[in-house]
Write a protein that holds these residues in place. Sequence first.
Motif, mmCIF file in Angstrom:
data_model
loop_
_atom_site.group_PDB
_atom_site.id
_atom_site.type_symbol
_atom_site.label_atom_id
_atom_site.label_comp_id
_atom_site.label_asym_id
_atom_site.label_seq_id
_atom_site.Cartn_x
_atom_site.Cartn_y
_atom_site.Cartn_z
ATOM 1 N N PRO A 32 -65.667 49.211 58.866
ATOM 2 C CA PRO A 32 -64.546 49.104 57.917
ATOM 3 C C PRO A 32 -64.836 48.154 56.762
ATOM 4 O O PRO A 32 -64.317 48.326 55.661
ATOM 5 N N SER A 33 -65.679 47.146 57.006
ATOM 6 C CA SER A 33 -65.962 46.162 55.960
ATOM 7 C C SER A 33 -66.735 46.751 54.800
ATOM 8 O O SER A 33 -66.783 46.163 53.721
ATOM 9 N N LEU A 34 -67.342 47.933 54.999
ATOM 10 C CA LEU A 34 -68.146 48.544 53.944
ATOM 11 C C LEU A 34 -67.320 49.453 53.027
ATOM 12 O O LEU A 34 -67.810 49.859 51.974
ATOM 13 N N VAL A 35 -66.108 49.782 53.430
ATOM 14 C CA VAL A 35 -65.268 50.656 52.606
ATOM 15 C C VAL A 35 -64.599 49.809 51.531
ATOM 16 O O VAL A 35 -63.773 48.949 51.814
ATOM 17 N N LYS A 36 -64.975 50.037 50.305
ATOM 18 C CA LYS A 36 -64.470 49.239 49.189
ATOM 19 C C LYS A 36 -63.045 49.647 48.850
ATOM 20 O O LYS A 36 -62.740 50.825 48.697
ATOM 21 N N ARG A 37 -62.180 48.655 48.742
ATOM 22 C CA ARG A 37 -60.791 48.945 48.374
ATOM 23 C C ARG A 37 -60.717 49.350 46.912
ATOM 24 O O ARG A 37 -61.167 48.630 46.039
ATOM 25 N N ARG A 38 -60.128 50.516 46.670
ATOM 26 C CA ARG A 38 -59.989 51.043 45.318
ATOM 27 C C ARG A 38 -58.552 51.500 45.096
ATOM 28 O O ARG A 38 -57.738 51.527 46.020
ATOM 29 N N LYS A 39 -58.243 51.900 43.857
ATOM 30 C CA LYS A 39 -56.898 52.397 43.558
ATOM 31 C C LYS A 39 -56.619 53.685 44.313
ATOM 32 O O LYS A 39 -55.485 53.971 44.696
ATOM 33 N N THR A 40 -57.645 54.507 44.499
ATOM 34 C CA THR A 40 -57.487 55.733 45.279
ATOM 35 C C THR A 40 -58.651 55.862 46.245
ATOM 36 O O THR A 40 -59.774 55.442 45.938
ATOM 37 N N HIS A 41 -58.369 56.439 47.404
ATOM 38 C CA HIS A 41 -59.404 56.674 48.408
ATOM 39 C C HIS A 41 -59.588 58.166 48.669
ATOM 40 O O HIS A 41 -60.268 58.552 49.606
ATOM 41 N N PHE A 42 -58.980 58.993 47.819
ATOM 42 C CA PHE A 42 -59.127 60.448 47.883
ATOM 43 C C PHE A 42 -59.957 60.881 46.673
ATOM 44 O O PHE A 42 -59.573 60.618 45.534
ATOM 45 N N HIS A 43 -61.073 61.541 46.921
ATOM 46 C CA HIS A 43 -61.963 61.893 45.812
ATOM 47 C C HIS A 43 -62.460 63.329 45.941
ATOM 48 O O HIS A 43 -62.971 63.723 46.995
ATOM 49 N N ASN A 44 -62.304 64.100 44.866
ATOM 50 C CA ASN A 44 -62.978 65.392 44.735
ATOM 51 C C ASN A 44 -64.284 65.150 43.997
ATOM 52 O O ASN A 44 -64.281 64.844 42.798
ATOM 53 N N LEU A 45 -65.391 65.241 44.693
ATOM 54 C CA LEU A 45 -66.683 64.925 44.098
ATOM 55 C C LEU A 45 -67.246 66.130 43.354
ATOM 56 O O LEU A 45 -67.027 67.284 43.760
ATOM 57 N N PRO A 46 -67.993 65.889 42.272
ATOM 58 C CA PRO A 46 -68.541 67.003 41.489
ATOM 59 C C PRO A 46 -69.579 67.831 42.245
ATOM 60 O O PRO A 46 -69.937 68.912 41.785
ATOM 61 N N CYS A 47 -70.036 67.337 43.382
ATOM 62 C CA CYS A 47 -71.014 68.112 44.167
ATOM 63 C C CYS A 47 -70.360 69.282 44.896
ATOM 64 O O CYS A 47 -71.051 70.132 45.465
#
Length: 261
Positions: A144-159
């Motif tokens: 859990p310590s490696l997951v960086k806190r961001r404004k959103t944790h849901f991402h549609n990646l271009p891949c």
Amino acid sequence: MAVDIRLATLRKRVSLPVEVNKLQVSPGDTITTDTGFMRGHGTYIEDEKLIASVAGAVERVNKLICVKPLRTRYNGEVGDVVVGRITERRRSAKDELMMRDYLQEGDLISAEVQAVFADGALSLHTRSLKYGKLGQGTLIQVSPSLVKRRKTHFHNLPCGAAIILGNNGYIWIYPIIERKEDEEGGFVTNFEPVSVSDREVISRLRNCILVLNVYKMLLYDTSVLYCYEASLHQQIKDILKPEVMEEIVMETRQRLINQEG
């Protein structure tokens, strides 16, 4: 008998422009001698040096530097995104009957932390349309310590795939759902068969996230995407080979450093 042999090649050395770009530190390591930085959690100042007090990953926000421990229990905060599996219900019988119309024990879900209690227990909700039962995809567990806190944790990646980076260390990778014109917005659970091409993208992303976890690199949309792109010249099954992991991580780190300037 067939033997898989990888010949040694000359690797391009990664040059770190400043001390603060060191991604991992141990207690007592000097993070930077630049007095322009401010100390955050996991650091202290001695002899005008910013030094790590714990083993972990260096995280910098503008001039503030902190060290995020590599191995910690997940301590929830209000607003965190979590991914998990329903094992039991703890509310009234009436609430339980109503909830069974939507969720059952054994369902894998994404949710948001609504409240944190004194004993460490968390209250979760799935009332927002972006949360709910998860459909086709694969689940990975990381620190859990490696997951960086961001404004959103849901991402549609271009891949071509999407990820949910749970603050509790559970990551969900799934195919991007294409909505029809007559569909309303909100979370949609998809149980349709996944194409071979989508499965290949998901498998590659899975292995890349495992590589970042092994090397204790912070996980967020950019680091995952850079790692994915660095792996494209490798076969999916080879990504987790030690020498291949090292090459991919070196390229990923260099791109992240170049992006930070």
